[in-house]
Design a protein around this motif. Structure first.
Motif, PDB file in Angstrom:
ATOM      1  N   TYR A 258      31.929  12.961  32.932  1.00 35.08           N
ATOM      2  CA  TYR A 258      32.353  13.545  34.008  1.00 35.08           C
ATOM      3  C   TYR A 258      32.485  13.233  35.279  1.00 35.08           C
ATOM      4  CZ  TYR A 258      33.009  18.815  36.198  1.00 35.08           C
ATOM      5  OH  TYR A 258      33.311  19.116  36.929  1.00 35.08           O
ATOM      6  N   ALA A 259      31.523  12.068  35.369  1.00 33.06           N
ATOM      7  CA  ALA A 259      31.212  11.382  36.323  1.00 33.06           C
ATOM      8  C   ALA A 259      32.809  11.099  36.950  1.00 33.06           C
ATOM      9  CB  ALA A 259      30.797  10.011  36.355  1.00 33.06           C
ATOM     10  N   ARG A 260      33.713  10.333  35.755  1.00 30.84           N
ATOM     11  CA  ARG A 260      35.906  10.329  36.018  1.00 30.84           C
ATOM     12  C   ARG A 260      36.574  10.988  37.015  1.00 30.84           C
ATOM     13  NH1 ARG A 260      35.142   8.343  30.521  1.00 30.84           N
ATOM     14  NH2 ARG A 260      33.449   6.494  30.296  1.00 30.84           N
ATOM     15  N   GLN A 261      36.322  12.230  36.280  1.00 31.74           N
ATOM     16  CA  GLN A 261      37.174  13.367  37.327  1.00 31.74           C
ATOM     17  C   GLN A 261      35.953  13.729  38.441  1.00 31.74           C
ATOM     18  OE1 GLN A 261      37.224  16.271  34.151  1.00 31.74           O
ATOM     19  NE2 GLN A 261      36.537  15.365  32.579  1.00 31.74           N
ATOM     20  N   GLY A 262      35.027  13.643  38.890  1.00 36.20           N
ATOM     21  CA  GLY A 262      34.329  14.193  39.765  1.00 36.20           C
ATOM     22  C   GLY A 262      32.711  13.922  40.133  1.00 36.20           C
ATOM     23  N   PRO A 263      32.183  14.918  41.009  1.00 30.33           N
ATOM     24  CA  PRO A 263      30.427  15.188  40.774  1.00 30.33           C
ATOM     25  C   PRO A 263      29.629  15.367  40.088  1.00 30.33           C
ATOM     26  CG  PRO A 263      31.947  15.108  43.152  1.00 30.33           C
ATOM     27  CD  PRO A 263      32.146  15.338  42.214  1.00 30.33           C
ATOM     28  N   PRO A 264      29.305  15.241  38.927  1.00 30.45           N
ATOM     29  CA  PRO A 264      28.523  15.279  37.848  1.00 30.45           C
ATOM     30  C   PRO A 264      27.883  16.016  38.106  1.00 30.45           C
ATOM     31  CG  PRO A 264      27.960  13.580  38.728  1.00 30.45           C
ATOM     32  CD  PRO A 264      29.296  13.776  39.086  1.00 30.45           C
ATOM     33  N   LEU A 265      27.036  16.690  37.498  1.00 28.97           N
ATOM     34  CA  LEU A 265      25.338  18.075  37.778  1.00 28.97           C
ATOM     35  C   LEU A 265      24.325  17.030  38.323  1.00 28.97           C
ATOM     36  CD1 LEU A 265      23.808  21.007  37.519  1.00 28.97           C
ATOM     37  CD2 LEU A 265      23.900  19.449  34.935  1.00 28.97           C
ATOM     38  N   PHE A 266      24.231  15.662  36.807  1.00 31.77           N
ATOM     39  CA  PHE A 266      23.691  14.400  37.406  1.00 31.77           C
ATOM     40  C   PHE A 266      24.284  13.611  37.169  1.00 31.77           C
ATOM     41  CE2 PHE A 266      20.424  11.422  35.872  1.00 31.77           C
ATOM     42  CZ  PHE A 266      19.921  11.546  37.825  1.00 31.77           C
ATOM     43  N   ASP A 267      24.751  12.012  38.333  1.00 29.31           N
ATOM     44  CA  ASP A 267      24.651  10.891  38.000  1.00 29.31           C
ATOM     45  C   ASP A 267      23.817  10.233  37.788  1.00 29.31           C
ATOM     46  OD1 ASP A 267      25.968   9.122  38.342  1.00 29.31           O
ATOM     47  OD2 ASP A 267      27.029   9.157  40.741  1.00 29.31           O
ATOM     48  N   VAL A 268      24.357  10.759  36.168  1.00 29.16           N
ATOM     49  CA  VAL A 268      23.180   9.273  35.378  1.00 29.16           C
ATOM     50  C   VAL A 268      23.159   8.115  35.668  1.00 29.16           C
ATOM     51  CG1 VAL A 268      23.758  10.131  33.500  1.00 29.16           C
ATOM     52  CG2 VAL A 268      25.362   9.135  34.071  1.00 29.16           C
ATOM     53  N   ARG A 269      24.303   7.218  36.862  1.00 30.51           N
ATOM     54  CA  ARG A 269      23.974   5.884  37.563  1.00 30.51           C
ATOM     55  C   ARG A 269      22.646   5.792  37.959  1.00 30.51           C
ATOM     56  NH1 ARG A 269      29.651   6.200  39.474  1.00 30.51           N
ATOM     57  NH2 ARG A 269      29.281   8.356  40.095  1.00 30.51           N
ATOM     58  N   LEU A 270      22.201   7.076  38.680  1.00 23.39           N
ATOM     59  CA  LEU A 270      20.754   6.687  38.827  1.00 23.39           C
ATOM     60  C   LEU A 270      19.955   5.741  38.110  1.00 23.39           C
ATOM     61  CD1 LEU A 270      20.252  10.258  40.744  1.00 23.39           C
ATOM     62  CD2 LEU A 270      21.063   8.132  41.911  1.00 23.39           C
ATOM     63  N   PHE A 271      19.826   6.295  36.833  1.00 22.34           N
ATOM     64  CA  PHE A 271      19.287   5.574  36.194  1.00 22.34           C
ATOM     65  C   PHE A 271      19.484   3.898  36.008  1.00 22.34           C
ATOM     66  CE2 PHE A 271      17.991   9.450  34.946  1.00 22.34           C
ATOM     67  CZ  PHE A 271      16.857   8.863  34.040  1.00 22.34           C
ATOM     68  N   SER A 272      20.748   3.804  36.925  1.00 22.50           N
ATOM     69  CA  SER A 272      20.942   1.706  36.931  1.00 22.50           C
ATOM     70  C   SER A 272      19.584   1.460  37.913  1.00 22.50           C
ATOM     71  CB  SER A 272      22.132   1.956  37.309  1.00 22.50           C
ATOM     72  OG  SER A 272      22.175   2.504  38.556  1.00 22.50           O
ATOM     73  N   HIS A 273      18.874   1.846  38.507  1.00 19.15           N
ATOM     74  CA  HIS A 273      18.823   1.722  40.174  1.00 19.15           C
ATOM     75  C   HIS A 273      17.032   1.359  39.047  1.00 19.15           C
ATOM     76  CE1 HIS A 273      21.043   2.103  43.085  1.00 19.15           C
ATOM     77  NE2 HIS A 273      21.151   3.516  42.536  1.00 19.15           N
ATOM     78  N   GLN A 274      15.794   0.429  39.147  1.00 19.00           N
ATOM     79  CA  GLN A 274      14.872   0.119  38.484  1.00 19.00           C
ATOM     80  C   GLN A 274      14.003   0.740  39.220  1.00 19.00           C
ATOM     81  OE1 GLN A 274      14.083  -3.781  37.746  1.00 19.00           O
ATOM     82  NE2 GLN A 274      11.554  -3.359  37.596  1.00 19.00           N
ATOM     83  N   SER A 275      13.965   1.056  40.196  1.00 24.99           N
ATOM     84  CA  SER A 275      12.680   2.188  41.066  1.00 24.99           C
ATOM     85  C   SER A 275      12.610   3.054  40.111  1.00 24.99           C
ATOM     86  CB  SER A 275      13.239   1.864  42.652  1.00 24.99           C
ATOM     87  OG  SER A 275      14.608   2.551  42.795  1.00 24.99           O
ATOM     88  N   THR A 277      14.465   4.474  37.543  1.00 19.61           N
ATOM     89  CA  THR A 277      14.004   4.712  35.989  1.00 19.61           C
ATOM     90  C   THR A 277      12.573   4.680  35.541  1.00 19.61           C
ATOM     91  OG1 THR A 277      15.625   3.701  35.774  1.00 19.61           O
ATOM     92  CG2 THR A 277      14.587   3.478  33.685  1.00 19.61           C
ATOM     93  N   LEU A 278      11.782   3.890  36.330  1.00 21.57           N
ATOM     94  CA  LEU A 278      10.644   3.602  35.919  1.00 21.57           C
ATOM     95  C   LEU A 278       9.318   4.489  37.163  1.00 21.57           C
ATOM     96  CD1 LEU A 278       8.762   0.868  34.616  1.00 21.57           C
ATOM     97  CD2 LEU A 278       8.085   0.649  36.597  1.00 21.57           C
ATOM     98  N   GLY A 279      10.012   5.219  38.007  1.00 20.16           N
ATOM     99  CA  GLY A 279       9.317   6.152  38.618  1.00 20.16           C
ATOM    100  C   GLY A 279       9.674   6.851  37.784  1.00 20.16           C
ATOM    101  N   SER A 280      10.483   7.462  36.877  1.00 17.79           N
ATOM    102  CA  SER A 280      10.730   9.053  36.330  1.00 17.79           C
ATOM    103  C   SER A 280       9.518   8.373  34.776  1.00 17.79           C
ATOM    104  CB  SER A 280      11.737   8.891  35.865  1.00 17.79           C
ATOM    105  OG  SER A 280      12.407   9.214  36.975  1.00 17.79           O
ATOM    106  N   VAL A 281       9.815   7.525  34.265  1.00 22.16           N
ATOM    107  CA  VAL A 281       8.701   6.942  33.335  1.00 22.16           C
ATOM    108  C   VAL A 281       6.658   7.016  33.279  1.00 22.16           C
ATOM    109  CG1 VAL A 281       8.075   5.187  31.162  1.00 22.16           C
ATOM    110  CG2 VAL A 281      10.350   5.586  31.880  1.00 22.16           C
ATOM    111  N   ILE A 282       6.920   6.533  34.768  1.00 23.50           N
ATOM    112  CA  ILE A 282       5.274   6.345  34.876  1.00 23.50           C
ATOM    113  C   ILE A 282       5.806   8.081  35.216  1.00 23.50           C
ATOM    114  CG2 ILE A 282       3.687   6.100  36.869  1.00 23.50           C
ATOM    115  CD1 ILE A 282       5.640   3.570  37.103  1.00 23.50           C
ATOM    116  N   ALA A 283       6.110   8.710  35.871  1.00 20.82           N
ATOM    117  CA  ALA A 283       5.637  10.343  36.396  1.00 20.82           C
ATOM    118  C   ALA A 283       6.039  11.131  34.830  1.00 20.82           C
ATOM    119  CB  ALA A 283       7.054  10.832  37.194  1.00 20.82           C
TER     120      ALA A 283
END
Length: 479
Positions: A258-275, A277-283
């Motif tokens: 969906y991100a190719r068409q427009g802003p998605p509900l949640f941009d999964v590319r945020l998980f490309s940031h190590q901070s 991804t790791l912070g979410s796992v720790i939380a």
């Protein structure tokens, strides 16, 4: 004039933050405050065990369901209107819960109350991202972390005080009514102080209904067997968890497309940031161990050792105080120390829980509140160095236009972690309680050690990140 205007803006954004923190405190408080009200609520409404379970878990379920869509809606449509609507709905449903005349009435009010809380919380984090920049976010995130820690820990104490003041017959109603005046003030101040939608924000955006549906179904399938673990008998309910995980994978794939068409509900590319991804796992892991502590401690003190709701609440005070002080300090120094600060906090929590279990083992007949006061203080200080710093680091690279949805996904992980942790620790607790003599103390010790084990997993994740960053720094230095 310019300086004066800057001073007004500076004061206004801290006032706006204050409104947000009060709202966050109120909505998060309702996760734990109801625990101590269950016995009097049971007597007043003649509720079944299933009804009582839904009073507790229904709030957490709808809270977790709404977080990401609410965060995205606030990103697109403006956080002030979403915040004010959520607080107004929370205030109304709190009043309805306090007026409940039957278990079904109360459960319905709690479901709506949880959804309203889910509307509010992503807006608070999004406001911090919007109003503060870079390193200056550390202090407001520290205050938010303190709010999260204190609200979760102090819920049983405040609930015990309200029940003692209101009496055994109607004291449980004041657990809900206390939100009404605070909510009315928060609505008024929210309309006055919170910033509206930026002028450059487009008025129309593509919707993502399939993303909303996939996320909602996935989270529901994962959470339902966790929050209903005691009421749904048999192993078949656990089949819903893998079904939910498969649905969430489908959500992930859909959002990428969906991100190719427009802003998605949640941009999964945020998980490309190590901070992130790791912070979410720790939380997720930390809230799995952290939230369960108060669940088992309340059961142990009231049902196992015969203490009152007020004493049970007071017992948790050292944890709340330690968390409050350490959160404020941690928020200020996180930019200097980074992830090692979180690791130190996690180590403190593990040590505090281990010492509490040891104290119960060595002094089985001593007054429990005094025996575990120091270990809970240590665990609380550690907790304060985890929640706020980890949140600051996790959201540090999230763009402001995605702040609400990014925070919503982070908090969704926290809610899933809390439910899973309570399910696992609760299973250990109840299996030990049914074992025989001195079962309550044994159950409490084993549950504390289980919680400590879950927090240790978060510590491992933080340690891995520290080692990777150290190696990367050494490599860059050689280059």
């Amino acid at each position: 004039m310019t300086d004066g205007g800057a001073a007004v803006d500076e004061r206004r954004r801290w006032q706006a933050l204050g409104v947000g923190l009060v709202a966050a405190f109120m909505t998060l408080l309702d996760i734990s405050i109801v625990n101590v009200a269950l016995p009097s609520l049971d007597r007043a409404l003649h509720a079944s065990p299933s009804d009582l379970q839904w009073v507790l878990s229904g709030y957490a379920l709808t809270f977790g369901l709404v977080l990401v869509p609410a965060g995205r809606f606030g990103d697109v449509r403006g956080r002030r209107n979403t915040f004010v609507f959520g607080i107004a709905l929370f205030t109304l449903t709190s009043a309805l819960a306090g007026l409940a005349q039957s278990p079904a009435w109360l459960v319905a009010a709690r479901l709506l109350q949880g959804a309203a809380a889910g509307l509010v919380n992503p807006q608070v984090t999004g406001l911090i991202q919007q109003l503060f920049r870079g390193s200056e976010r550390a202090r407001p995130f520290g205050l938010l972390g303190a709010t999260i820690g204190i609200s979760t820990a102090i819920g049983p104490l405040l609930g015990g005080l309200l029940i003692a003041a209101g009496g055994p017959e109607h004291g449980w109603r004041w657990v809900f009514f206390v939100n009404v005046p605070v909510g009315i003030v928060a609505v008024i101040l929210g309309l006055r102080l919170l910033p509206g939608r930026p002028a450059e924000q487009p008025t129309k955006r593509r919707r993502d209904p399939i993303g909303v549906l996939l996320l909602g179904v996935g989270v529901t399938l994962v959470l339902l067997p966790l929050v209903q673990r005691e009421q749904w008998q048999g192993p078949a309910k656990w089949l819903l968890v893998p079904a939910g995980l498969v649905t969430l994978v489908g959500f992930w794939l859909w959002e990428r497309r969906y991100a190719r068409q427009g802003p998605p509900l949640f941009d999964v590319r945020l998980f490309s940031h190590q901070s992130y991804t790791l912070g979410s796992v720790i939380a997720l892991l930390y809230f799995g161990g952290f939230t369960a502590i108060f669940f088992i401690l309340t059961l142990y003190l009231q049902n196992g050792r015969g203490y009152s709701a007020l004493v049970a609440g007071l017992t948790i005070t050292p944890f709340a105080l330690g968390s409050a002080v350490a959160s404020a300090v941690g928020g200020r120094i996180v930019n200097r120390y980074g992830r090692p600060l979180v690791a130190i906090g996690l180590l403190g929590v593990v040590a505090g829980l281990g010492l509490a279990a040891l104290a119960i083992e060595v002094l089985p007949h001593a007054p429990v509140p005094w025996v575990i006061a120091l270990p809970l203080l240590i665990a609380g200080i550690g907790s304060g160095l985890v929640i706020a710093p980890n949140q600051t680091l996790t959201l540090s690279e999230v763009p402001v236009p995605q702040a609400g949805s990014g925070a919503g996904m982070l908090q969704t992980g926290q809610r899933i972690g809390s439910a899973a942790g309570i399910a696992v620790v609760g299973a250990v607790f109840f299996s030990a309680v049914s074992a025989g003599d001195d079962a309550w103390s044994v159950a409490f010790e084993r549950s504390l050690l289980t919680s400590a084990g879950i927090v240790t997993l978060a510590l491992v994740a933080a340690t891995v990140d520290i080692i990777r960053n150290h190696r990367r720094t050494q490599s860059a230095t050689r280059s």
